[in-house]
Enzyme design. Sequence first.
Site, PDB file in Angstrom:
ATOM      1  N   ASP A  69     -10.286  -0.656  -8.576  1.00 60.01           N
ATOM      2  CA  ASP A  69     -10.737  -1.245  -7.316  1.00 60.01           C
ATOM      3  C   ASP A  69     -11.954  -0.476  -6.816  1.00 60.01           C
ATOM      4  O   ASP A  69     -13.093  -0.817  -7.119  1.00 60.01           O
ATOM      5  CB  ASP A  69      -9.594  -1.207  -6.299  1.00 60.01           C
ATOM      6  CG  ASP A  69      -9.953  -1.844  -4.967  1.00 60.01           C
ATOM      7  OD1 ASP A  69     -11.096  -2.298  -4.805  1.00 60.01           O
ATOM      8  OD2 ASP A  69      -9.093  -1.889  -4.064  1.00 60.01           O
ATOM      9  N   ASP A 104      -0.775  -0.536  -4.288  1.00 63.88           N
ATOM     10  CA  ASP A 104      -2.162  -0.075  -4.162  1.00 63.88           C
ATOM     11  C   ASP A 104      -2.153   1.351  -3.633  1.00 63.88           C
ATOM     12  O   ASP A 104      -1.751   1.596  -2.498  1.00 63.88           O
ATOM     13  CB  ASP A 104      -2.925  -1.000  -3.216  1.00 63.88           C
ATOM     14  CG  ASP A 104      -4.389  -0.604  -3.068  1.00 63.88           C
ATOM     15  OD1 ASP A 104      -4.828   0.347  -3.739  1.00 63.88           O
ATOM     16  OD2 ASP A 104      -5.096  -1.256  -2.276  1.00 63.88           O
ATOM     17  N   LYS A 111       0.857  -1.187   0.000  1.00 65.48           N
ATOM     18  CA  LYS A 111       0.000   0.000   0.000  1.00 65.48           C
ATOM     19  C   LYS A 111       0.892   1.236   0.000  1.00 65.48           C
ATOM     20  O   LYS A 111       1.830   1.333   0.789  1.00 65.48           O
ATOM     21  CB  LYS A 111      -0.936   0.000   1.206  1.00 65.48           C
ATOM     22  CG  LYS A 111      -2.064  -1.014   1.085  1.00 65.48           C
ATOM     23  CD  LYS A 111      -3.029  -0.884   2.248  1.00 65.48           C
ATOM     24  CE  LYS A 111      -4.248  -1.784   2.052  1.00 65.48           C
ATOM     25  NZ  LYS A 111      -5.131  -1.309   0.983  1.00 65.48           N
ATOM     26  N   GLU A 153      -3.050  -0.527  -8.200  1.00 68.24           N
ATOM     27  CA  GLU A 153      -4.483  -0.440  -7.958  1.00 68.24           C
ATOM     28  C   GLU A 153      -4.891   1.012  -7.744  1.00 68.24           C
ATOM     29  O   GLU A 153      -4.244   1.747  -6.996  1.00 68.24           O
ATOM     30  CB  GLU A 153      -4.863  -1.253  -6.716  1.00 68.24           C
ATOM     31  CG  GLU A 153      -4.570  -2.736  -6.825  1.00 68.24           C
ATOM     32  CD  GLU A 153      -4.965  -3.496  -5.579  1.00 68.24           C
ATOM     33  OE1 GLU A 153      -5.896  -3.038  -4.871  1.00 68.24           O
ATOM     34  OE2 GLU A 153      -4.342  -4.540  -5.295  1.00 68.24           O
ATOM     35  N   LYS A 180     -14.349  -7.413  -5.061  1.00 71.32           N
ATOM     36  CA  LYS A 180     -14.533  -7.624  -3.633  1.00 71.32           C
ATOM     37  C   LYS A 180     -16.012  -7.869  -3.371  1.00 71.32           C
ATOM     38  O   LYS A 180     -16.804  -6.923  -3.371  1.00 71.32           O
ATOM     39  CB  LYS A 180     -14.050  -6.400  -2.843  1.00 71.32           C
ATOM     40  CG  LYS A 180     -12.553  -6.131  -2.987  1.00 71.32           C
ATOM     41  CD  LYS A 180     -12.150  -4.858  -2.265  1.00 71.32           C
ATOM     42  CE  LYS A 180     -10.646  -4.639  -2.336  1.00 71.32           C
ATOM     43  NZ  LYS A 180     -10.226  -3.357  -1.735  1.00 71.32           N
TER      44      LYS A 180
END
Length: 360
Positions: free
Chosen positions: A249, A198, A168, A224, A273
């Site tokens: 995402d 991400d 991240k 992402e 997700k």
Amino acid sequence: MPDSSIINFDYVKRTLVFKFDAGTSRGVLKTKDVFWIKAFHTGNPGLLGWGEAAPLVKLSPDDREDFEQVLSEIMSGLSEIAFEKNEADVLRQLRELIPFELPSIRFALETAILDLINGGKKKILGSGFYNGEKSISINGLIWMGRQDFMLEQINEKLAQGFDCIKMKIGAIDFRQELDLLEYIRSRFSKDQITLRVDANGAFSTKDALGKLQQLAQYDLHSIEQPIAAGNWDAMKQLCAVTPLPIALDEELIGVKDKAELLDKIEPQYIIVKPTLLGGILETKEWIELAEARSIGWWMTSALESTIGLNAIAQLADSLETKIPQGLGTGKLYMNNLESPLEIDRGQIHYNPTIAWEEPA
């Protein structure tokens, strides 16, 4: 005699406590509330199917103050519904019954009812994974934080044998983040370690391309959500000229016309997700539309407990995943449910010899 197709519902709420401060570009997470939904027949209350509603704060469409009240009202209303006894019909029924704006509740009910239909043994979909015959490759997740904390996580994941690392980015100094990527690449080539990053929408539309160009020198698999969701024109332009593949995402959340988004932006990947997109049926449709357009995909959990993670892993298994998935969040909490889910050398697998801790 009661109609065996009538299902009753109840829930257990638990506040999960993170083992560390989980940093994202939207803030630091310390706890997370989850709602474990149980499905059962009045005539056989010992046979239980379990699902999980776990909306993400500041991200899920159903992150709302009256969530628990809405959940109770929906469960009460469903107790008068005669449900079908096969997967396809149950999923269609719940799509009609549960509003699109309540994705985590729909996913939880899908999971709970399918578990009940399958005998209340935590079997949702597929078979190879659940039977312990097949493992799923996953990425090792590196949370945001101080550079030394992130480096500690990187070394830990590498030592554990992960060959796909997801970091991240977007919260600390960008140069420090590049240094961390350089640290990994100085030790492992792209053929040895797959690197994903991400950004959670942290880059501005003005500086995004420049940052992607800097990131590309580290042979990344993908990034992402480089810019905030909702900027379709800017994201389309970025996907057209990006030096590294872009995975959408947050962009998918709350979108009803899936084909319109994919045709407009033309991303290289999407990340699905189920908790955020509206469950099993919605997730499958995203994947079908993506594959028809030669857009890659992978599935990711959204900080669920082991109940939700189990359902997502079985869904991924049923869709015959080809690349590492984002299913490594089961060990984040101090008070998660004990389960047969195990992670070893970058693979998640289901150990049927280990008993589930029942929600309470």
